[in-house]
Design a protein around this motif. Structure first.
Motif, PDB file in Angstrom:
ATOM      1  N   HIS A 180     -52.112 -19.728  43.102  1.00 39.73           N
ATOM      2  CA  HIS A 180     -53.432 -19.981  43.044  1.00 39.73           C
ATOM      3  C   HIS A 180     -53.665 -21.128  44.315  1.00 39.73           C
ATOM      4  N   GLU A 240     -55.646 -21.160  47.710  1.00 41.56           N
ATOM      5  CA  GLU A 240     -56.837 -22.068  48.048  1.00 41.56           C
ATOM      6  C   GLU A 240     -56.599 -22.798  49.432  1.00 41.56           C
ATOM      7  N   VAL A 263     -58.867 -18.941  49.842  1.00 43.09           N
ATOM      8  CA  VAL A 263     -59.266 -17.921  49.024  1.00 43.09           C
ATOM      9  C   VAL A 263     -59.342 -18.358  47.765  1.00 43.09           C
ATOM     10  N   VAL A 320     -59.697 -17.628  44.113  1.00 45.50           N
ATOM     11  CA  VAL A 320     -59.639 -16.736  42.840  1.00 45.50           C
ATOM     12  C   VAL A 320     -59.155 -17.523  41.625  1.00 45.50           C
ATOM     13  N   TYR A 333     -52.372 -12.216  37.479  1.00 48.87           N
ATOM     14  CA  TYR A 333     -52.948 -13.080  38.479  1.00 48.87           C
ATOM     15  C   TYR A 333     -52.852 -12.137  39.800  1.00 48.87           C
ATOM     16  N   LEU A 371     -55.105  -9.310  39.592  1.00 44.90           N
ATOM     17  CA  LEU A 371     -56.540  -9.713  39.614  1.00 44.90           C
ATOM     18  C   LEU A 371     -56.934 -10.040  41.339  1.00 44.90           C
ATOM     19  N   VAL A 372     -56.227 -10.750  42.172  1.00 42.94           N
ATOM     20  CA  VAL A 372     -56.467 -10.946  43.194  1.00 42.94           C
ATOM     21  C   VAL A 372     -56.627  -9.680  44.147  1.00 42.94           C
ATOM     22  N   GLU A 373     -55.794  -8.760  43.799  1.00 40.12           N
ATOM     23  CA  GLU A 373     -55.701  -7.331  44.536  1.00 40.12           C
ATOM     24  C   GLU A 373     -57.178  -6.624  43.859  1.00 40.12           C
ATOM     25  N   GLN A 374     -57.384  -6.787  42.804  1.00 34.47           N
ATOM     26  CA  GLN A 374     -58.623  -6.092  42.566  1.00 34.47           C
ATOM     27  C   GLN A 374     -60.042  -6.807  43.106  1.00 34.47           C
ATOM     28  N   ILE A 375     -60.077  -7.934  43.392  1.00 30.08           N
ATOM     29  CA  ILE A 375     -61.127  -8.697  44.030  1.00 30.08           C
ATOM     30  C   ILE A 375     -60.940  -8.658  45.281  1.00 30.08           C
ATOM     31  N   ARG A 376     -59.999  -8.487  45.876  1.00 30.50           N
ATOM     32  CA  ARG A 376     -59.687  -8.345  47.252  1.00 30.50           C
ATOM     33  C   ARG A 376     -58.914  -7.341  47.746  1.00 30.50           C
TER      34      ARG A 376
END
Length: 231
Positions: free
Chosen positions: A39, A43, A48, A50, A62, A65-70
């Motif tokens: 994380h 940042e 980025v 998330v 995690y 999650l990042v792959e899903q959002i971006r």
């Protein structure tokens, strides 16, 4: 002799999940610290944002999650590479699962084919096996995550790769896993399954949590891999 051992005795190929049945990957180098590192890197270096949220102690969660959002963002590939580096570092201090090495050596002695199907990086698994002098037991049959995160378990991709590389059929194999994702992947291929559940649920968790953890349904369960020794 017990059903789990009978199931193992009938198998010509045994597929292990890695983190859990073979070792505790983050025994000394905590999963929470890995997520903080990932994380912070996103940042600070890539700007980025998330937040980990519910995945504060789950590096793979995690990453997903990042792959899903971006989706399709180069940051995802960079994050996976950094996670692999962290997993390899964790492998240097991973704690062996009780009786795992004995079971692996016993299976090799009777010429059972062995493979690993894991959502962790294959590099981390190989690093741990080499450290424990078990790499020769698995040879080239260690299969971890690729760049397509949709193919992480419960998708059966890594199990398929083990079956292909060992020349094994699903019905002559068995998987030892410690999660519902492992079980779901095995069921999709028709691979018999042994659930490794080291904690006695009744004494360690509340009734509500116990219900959540009963992922293994009616498949055979062992609390220690020692129950599988002595073929």
């Amino acid at each position: 002799m017990g059903y789990p051992r009978d199931l193992l005795k009938a198998a010509n190929c045994v597929i292990f999940d890695f983190d859990g049945p073979v070792c505790d990957l983050f025994a000394q180098y905590s999963a929470s610290d890995v997520v903080k590192d990932l994380h912070g890197w996103l940042e600070k270096d890539l700007e980025v944002a998330v937040p980990p949220g519910e995945f504060a102690a789950d590096p793979l969660g995690y990453l997903g999650l990042v792959e899903q959002i971006r989706p399709g963002d180069p940051c995802v590939e960079g994050l996976e590479k950094r996670l692999t580096e962290q997993e390899e570092r964790a492998a240097e201090s991973a704690q062996p699962t009780d009786c795992a090495a004995d079971l692996i050596r016993e299976l090799v002695a009777v010429r059972v084919r062995l493979g690993i199907a894991t959502n962790n990086s294959a590099a981390a698994a190989v690093a741990y096996l080499r450290r424990m002098r078990l790499d020769g037991s698995f040879g080239a049959h260690v299969h971890g995550r690729g760049r397509d995160f949709a193919k992480l378990k419960p998708d059966p991709d890594s199990l398929l790769r083990v079956l292909d590389s060992t020349g094994s059929k699903p019905e002559e194999s068995v998987m030892i896993g410690d999660s519902k994702n492992d079980l779901d992947a095995a069921v999709q291929l028709g691979v018999p399954f042994i659930a490794f559940v080291p904690e006695p649920m009744e004494s360690r968790v509340s009734g509500e949590r116990k219900h959540e953890r009963r992922w293994y349904g009616r498949v055979p369960v062992v609390e220690s891999l020692g129950e599988l020794l002595g073929r």
